[in-house]
Every structure is written in structure tokens, then in C-alpha cells.
Design a protein around this motif. Structure first.
Motif, PDB file in Angstrom:
ATOM      1  N   GLY A  83       0.786  -1.223   0.000  1.00  0.00           N
ATOM      2  CA  GLY A  83       0.000   0.000   0.000  1.00  0.00           C
ATOM      3  C   GLY A  83       0.818   1.273   0.000  1.00  0.00           C
ATOM      4  N   PHE A  84       2.102   1.173  -0.306  1.00  0.00           N
ATOM      5  CA  PHE A  84       2.993   2.322  -0.259  1.00  0.00           C
ATOM      6  C   PHE A  84       3.447   2.724  -1.657  1.00  0.00           C
ATOM      7  CE2 PHE A  84       3.474  -0.056   3.711  1.00  0.00           C
ATOM      8  CZ  PHE A  84       3.172   0.931   4.641  1.00  0.00           C
ATOM      9  N   LEU A  85       4.041   3.907  -1.748  1.00  0.00           N
ATOM     10  CA  LEU A  85       4.594   4.384  -3.017  1.00  0.00           C
ATOM     11  C   LEU A  85       5.746   5.335  -2.728  1.00  0.00           C
ATOM     12  CD1 LEU A  85       3.375   7.530  -3.283  1.00  0.00           C
ATOM     13  CD2 LEU A  85       1.311   6.266  -3.871  1.00  0.00           C
ATOM     14  N   ALA A  86       6.548   5.596  -3.753  1.00  0.00           N
ATOM     15  CA  ALA A  86       7.661   6.538  -3.644  1.00  0.00           C
ATOM     16  C   ALA A  86       7.238   7.866  -4.264  1.00  0.00           C
ATOM     17  CB  ALA A  86       8.898   5.990  -4.340  1.00  0.00           C
ATOM     18  N   PHE A  87       7.326   8.941  -3.474  1.00  0.00           N
ATOM     19  CA  PHE A  87       6.953  10.263  -3.982  1.00  0.00           C
ATOM     20  C   PHE A  87       8.067  10.896  -4.811  1.00  0.00           C
ATOM     21  CE2 PHE A  87       4.144  10.270  -0.103  1.00  0.00           C
ATOM     22  CZ  PHE A  87       2.962  10.189  -0.806  1.00  0.00           C
ATOM     23  N   GLY A  88       9.268  10.423  -4.653  1.00  0.00           N
ATOM     24  CA  GLY A  88      10.415  11.009  -5.352  1.00  0.00           C
ATOM     25  C   GLY A  88      11.620  10.987  -4.446  1.00  0.00           C
ATOM     26  N   GLY A  89      12.644  11.696  -4.837  1.00  0.00           N
ATOM     27  CA  GLY A  89      13.847  11.694  -4.027  1.00  0.00           C
ATOM     28  C   GLY A  89      14.824  12.759  -4.466  1.00  0.00           C
ATOM     29  N   PHE A  90      16.017  12.681  -3.897  1.00  0.00           N
ATOM     30  CA  PHE A  90      17.068  13.637  -4.236  1.00  0.00           C
ATOM     31  C   PHE A  90      18.410  13.074  -3.784  1.00  0.00           C
ATOM     32  CE2 PHE A  90      15.400  14.730  -0.057  1.00  0.00           C
ATOM     33  CZ  PHE A  90      16.539  14.923   0.710  1.00  0.00           C
ATOM     34  N   HIS A  91      19.469  13.749  -4.189  1.00  0.00           N
ATOM     35  CA  HIS A  91      20.810  13.382  -3.774  1.00  0.00           C
ATOM     36  C   HIS A  91      21.227  14.314  -2.634  1.00  0.00           C
ATOM     37  CE1 HIS A  91      20.855  12.069  -8.182  1.00  0.00           C
ATOM     38  NE2 HIS A  91      20.766  10.976  -7.442  1.00  0.00           N
ATOM     39  N   PRO A  92      21.345  13.790  -1.432  1.00  0.00           N
ATOM     40  CA  PRO A  92      21.539  14.639  -0.254  1.00  0.00           C
ATOM     41  C   PRO A  92      22.843  15.438  -0.271  1.00  0.00           C
ATOM     42  CG  PRO A  92      20.861  12.426   0.386  1.00  0.00           C
ATOM     43  CD  PRO A  92      21.211  12.375  -1.070  1.00  0.00           C
ATOM     44  N   GLU A  93      22.749  16.610   0.338  1.00  0.00           N
ATOM     45  CA  GLU A  93      23.893  17.464   0.616  1.00  0.00           C
ATOM     46  C   GLU A  93      24.001  17.600   2.127  1.00  0.00           C
ATOM     47  OE1 GLU A  93      22.922  21.036  -1.419  1.00  0.00           O
ATOM     48  OE2 GLU A  93      23.140  20.145  -3.425  1.00  0.00           O
ATOM     49  N   PRO A  94      25.135  18.069   2.649  1.00  0.00           N
ATOM     50  CA  PRO A  94      25.293  18.156   4.116  1.00  0.00           C
ATOM     51  C   PRO A  94      24.178  18.936   4.800  1.00  0.00           C
ATOM     52  CG  PRO A  94      27.413  18.432   3.046  1.00  0.00           C
ATOM     53  CD  PRO A  94      26.398  18.364   1.938  1.00  0.00           C
ATOM     54  N   ALA A  95      23.646  19.986   4.167  1.00  0.00           N
ATOM     55  CA  ALA A  95      22.599  20.809   4.789  1.00  0.00           C
ATOM     56  C   ALA A  95      21.273  20.083   4.919  1.00  0.00           C
ATOM     57  CB  ALA A  95      22.407  22.094   3.988  1.00  0.00           C
ATOM     58  N   ASP A  96      21.114  18.927   4.274  1.00  0.00           N
ATOM     59  CA  ASP A  96      19.841  18.203   4.303  1.00  0.00           C
ATOM     60  C   ASP A  96      19.661  17.352   5.554  1.00  0.00           C
ATOM     61  OD1 ASP A  96      18.935  19.157   1.790  1.00  0.00           O
ATOM     62  OD2 ASP A  96      20.274  17.740   0.786  1.00  0.00           O
ATOM     63  N   SER A  97      20.678  17.252   6.383  1.00  0.00           N
ATOM     64  CA  SER A  97      20.590  16.514   7.661  1.00  0.00           C
ATOM     65  C   SER A  97      20.182  15.059   7.468  1.00  0.00           C
ATOM     66  CB  SER A  97      19.608  17.209   8.621  1.00  0.00           C
ATOM     67  OG  SER A  97      20.011  18.533   8.886  1.00  0.00           O
ATOM     68  N   VAL A  98      20.694  14.438   6.430  1.00  0.00           N
ATOM     69  CA  VAL A  98      20.434  13.010   6.198  1.00  0.00           C
ATOM     70  C   VAL A  98      21.543  12.214   6.871  1.00  0.00           C
ATOM     71  CG1 VAL A  98      20.179  11.191   4.463  1.00  0.00           C
ATOM     72  CG2 VAL A  98      19.287  13.496   4.012  1.00  0.00           C
ATOM     73  N   PRO A  99      21.211  11.303   7.779  1.00  0.00           N
ATOM     74  CA  PRO A  99      22.259  10.562   8.492  1.00  0.00           C
ATOM     75  C   PRO A  99      22.960   9.547   7.600  1.00  0.00           C
ATOM     76  CG  PRO A  99      20.113   9.668   9.023  1.00  0.00           C
ATOM     77  CD  PRO A  99      19.859  10.892   8.179  1.00  0.00           C
ATOM     78  N   ASP A 100      24.115   9.104   8.063  1.00  0.00           N
ATOM     79  CA  ASP A 100      24.818   8.033   7.369  1.00  0.00           C
ATOM     80  C   ASP A 100      24.060   6.719   7.552  1.00  0.00           C
ATOM     81  OD1 ASP A 100      26.787   9.870   6.742  1.00  0.00           O
ATOM     82  OD2 ASP A 100      28.128   9.227   8.361  1.00  0.00           O
ATOM     83  N   LEU A 101      24.355   5.763   6.700  1.00  0.00           N
ATOM     84  CA  LEU A 101      23.792   4.440   6.867  1.00  0.00           C
ATOM     85  C   LEU A 101      24.466   3.732   8.036  1.00  0.00           C
ATOM     86  CD1 LEU A 101      23.287   5.160   3.691  1.00  0.00           C
ATOM     87  CD2 LEU A 101      22.701   2.740   3.577  1.00  0.00           C
ATOM     88  N   PHE A 122      13.771  13.699  12.288  1.00  0.00           N
ATOM     89  CA  PHE A 122      14.221  13.902  10.917  1.00  0.00           C
ATOM     90  C   PHE A 122      13.290  14.882  10.198  1.00  0.00           C
ATOM     91  CE2 PHE A 122      15.702   9.431  11.728  1.00  0.00           C
ATOM     92  CZ  PHE A 122      17.052   9.753  11.805  1.00  0.00           C
ATOM     93  N   PRO A 123      13.845  15.741   9.367  1.00  0.00           N
ATOM     94  CA  PRO A 123      13.035  16.778   8.692  1.00  0.00           C
ATOM     95  C   PRO A 123      12.305  16.235   7.462  1.00  0.00           C
ATOM     96  CG  PRO A 123      15.333  17.046   8.091  1.00  0.00           C
ATOM     97  CD  PRO A 123      15.289  15.911   9.091  1.00  0.00           C
ATOM     98  N   PHE A 124      11.295  15.405   7.690  1.00  0.00           N
ATOM     99  CA  PHE A 124      10.606  14.770   6.566  1.00  0.00           C
ATOM    100  C   PHE A 124       9.942  15.789   5.647  1.00  0.00           C
ATOM    101  CE2 PHE A 124      11.400  10.786   8.542  1.00  0.00           C
ATOM    102  CZ  PHE A 124      11.213   9.835   7.560  1.00  0.00           C
ATOM    103  N   ALA A 125       9.369  16.842   6.210  1.00  0.00           N
ATOM    104  CA  ALA A 125       8.716  17.846   5.365  1.00  0.00           C
ATOM    105  C   ALA A 125       9.726  18.513   4.436  1.00  0.00           C
ATOM    106  CB  ALA A 125       8.013  18.888   6.232  1.00  0.00           C
ATOM    107  N   GLU A 126      10.887  18.836   4.967  1.00  0.00           N
ATOM    108  CA  GLU A 126      11.920  19.449   4.129  1.00  0.00           C
ATOM    109  C   GLU A 126      12.397  18.486   3.060  1.00  0.00           C
ATOM    110  OE1 GLU A 126      11.672  19.698   7.317  1.00  0.00           O
ATOM    111  OE2 GLU A 126      11.715  21.836   7.812  1.00  0.00           O
ATOM    112  N   TRP A 127      12.539  17.218   3.435  1.00  0.00           N
ATOM    113  CA  TRP A 127      12.957  16.222   2.443  1.00  0.00           C
ATOM    114  C   TRP A 127      11.920  16.087   1.337  1.00  0.00           C
ATOM    115  CZ3 TRP A 127      14.579  11.911   6.437  1.00  0.00           C
ATOM    116  CH2 TRP A 127      15.782  12.294   7.054  1.00  0.00           C
ATOM    117  N   ALA A 128      10.650  16.088   1.709  1.00  0.00           N
ATOM    118  CA  ALA A 128       9.593  15.965   0.701  1.00  0.00           C
ATOM    119  C   ALA A 128       9.594  17.177  -0.240  1.00  0.00           C
ATOM    120  CB  ALA A 128       8.230  15.827   1.386  1.00  0.00           C
ATOM    121  N   ARG A 129       9.770  18.359   0.312  1.00  0.00           N
ATOM    122  CA  ARG A 129       9.788  19.554  -0.531  1.00  0.00           C
ATOM    123  C   ARG A 129      10.977  19.527  -1.482  1.00  0.00           C
ATOM    124  NH1 ARG A 129       8.410  25.034   2.623  1.00  0.00           N
ATOM    125  NH2 ARG A 129       8.324  25.705   0.438  1.00  0.00           N
ATOM    126  N   LYS A 130      12.103  19.008  -1.035  1.00  0.00           N
ATOM    127  CA  LYS A 130      13.260  18.917  -1.928  1.00  0.00           C
ATOM    128  C   LYS A 130      13.033  17.851  -2.996  1.00  0.00           C
ATOM    129  CE  LYS A 130      18.259  18.907  -2.129  1.00  0.00           C
ATOM    130  NZ  LYS A 130      19.533  19.093  -1.385  1.00  0.00           N
TER     131      LYS A 130
END
Length: 225
Positions: free
Chosen positions: A17-35, A101-109
């Protein structure tokens, strides 16, 4: 991901029941953690739901009937961790608590979203019915993400029926008055809002992805605590 893998990935998400809205290639300012392996994330995918598909799948899952707290979050975690493991991805969830985690910011990007008077993001296709359930991260840099160039629907909306429809008067161009909304619902236990937000239903975008009444009532109960 090559085309064949991406197709299989999309089908695997949709099974739950899920889908992918899109994505991006993170930069340091995006606050995406390491794996977990310690390597940096080079691709992030925003994963969510729209319409009745997730609710239908959830209703058939053991979490919906086991009587334990947070059934939908637990269903989401189980299914999406299975998908993440299958495709060698890391998974981040908005309901995990700290770290936030800044999910709203990630979605907007990722593109296609705009802030709405309802205090949530609206999607150019799914309207206010796009829900964020996870972010998948990968050490591989993949995807071109054409959706990043798409604007959300609220910036060009002039009539704004979400504002005029709210019986509590909790919406305005200044934002969403959450205490006023909660107070109206508490004072009016028979209000139709308890079966789903009327402002969301008034949005002219994404009407095909409106939540079923049972699903809307479930989320409203969660909102009211």
C-alpha cells in the motif's frame, strides 16, 4: 537502480500500500544521516501513501487485530523494513522520536509539494492525501528525479476552499490553529469532522485519493489522542 529493479521496487512497495513520492541526492545541509555501515547516503527516497491502498493492506495484517498500541506504525515499520532489506536500503521513520528527521523538508526537496493552510504539505497529484511513512537511503547515487522541478498545488490556488470549509475557523492565511481545532472537536462530539477533516476533503486536488471514512476516523482519533 536499473529500470527492471526500479519496476520491481515500485511493485513491492505497492503490495503493502505504499509508493515513492520522489527523491534527491543529499547534501550536508539536508541533515540526512549516514547508513548503519557508516557510509554517507547518496540517494534519499521519500516513501508514503495516498488513497485507500495502505489502509486496505493494513486491515489484512496481524497488527490491525492484535490489540497492541500503534498498529499502523508497527505495520509500516515491518513492511518497509522488509522492502529496505530486500533492496539493500537504509530506512528512517517519522514516528521514531529522537532523532527528529526533517521529513517535510525532504519531501519539498523531492519536489511536487507545497505548504498548505492545513499545516501539511499538499502534492501536485495526491493533494493533501499524501502521507509520509519513511525515507529510504542508499550509498548509491541513482535517479534523475524530474519531479524536483514540479511545484506543489497551493501556490497557485486562489479560492482556498480548505479555509472557508473549516467549521472551527481554525484555518487562515496565517496558518493552522491546532488548539482551536481540538477545542471545536472536543465541544462537538457529533461533528462530521470526527469522520475526517472537512478542509482536506474540500481540496480540489487529489480527490481520487481521498481517505475512506474508516481510515479518516482512525487518523482523527490518533490526532485527538
Amino acid at each position: 537502480m536499473d529500470i527492471r529493479t526500479a519496476t520491481r521496487f515500485g511493485k513491492r512497495l505497492w503490495t503493502g500500500g505504499f509508493l515513492a513520492f520522489g527523491g534527491f541526492h543529499p547534501e550536508p545541509a539536508d541533515s540526512v544521516p549516514d547508513l548503519e555501515c557508516g557510509r554517507p547516503a547518496r540517494t534519499l527516497l521519500v516513501i508514503g501513501n495516498a488513497g485507500a491502498a495502505m489502509w486496505t493492506a493494513f486491515q489484512q495484517a496481524p497488527e490491525a487485530r492484535d490489540g497492541v498500541a500503534d498498529p499502523l506504525d508497527r505495520y509500516t515499520r515491518r513492511v518497509l523494513l522488509e522492502v529496505a532489506h530486500e533492496f539493500s536500503l537504509g530506512a528512517l521513520f517519522p514516528f521514531d522520536g529522537a532523532p527528529w528527521f526533517p521529513f517535510a523538508e525532504w519531501a519539498r526537496k523531492a519536489g511536487g509539494f507545497s505548504p498548505s493552510p492545513m499545516g501539511l504539505l499538499a502534492h501536485h497529484r495526491y493533494g493533501p492525501w499524501a502521507g509520509f511513512r519513511a525515507a529510504f537511503i542508499s550509498t548509491d547515487r541513482s535517479g534523475t528525479f524530474a519531479a524536483q522541478a514540479l511545484p506543489g498545488p497551493c501556490t497557485s490556488c486562489t479560492k482556498k476552499p480548505c479555509i472557508t470549509t473549516c467549521p472551527a475557523g481554525a484555518l487562515s492565511l496565517s496558518g493552522y490553529d491546532v488548539p482551536l481545532c481540538r477545542g471545536y472537536l472536543a465541544a462537538n462530539p457529533d461533528a462530521s469532522c470526527h469522520r475526517g477533516c472537512l478542509a482536506r476533503r474540500a481540496c480540489p486536488v487529489g480527490t481520487d485519493f481521498n481517505q475512506p471514512d474508516e481510515m479518516a476516523a482512525f487518523h482523527m482519533r490518533a490526532f485527538l489522542g
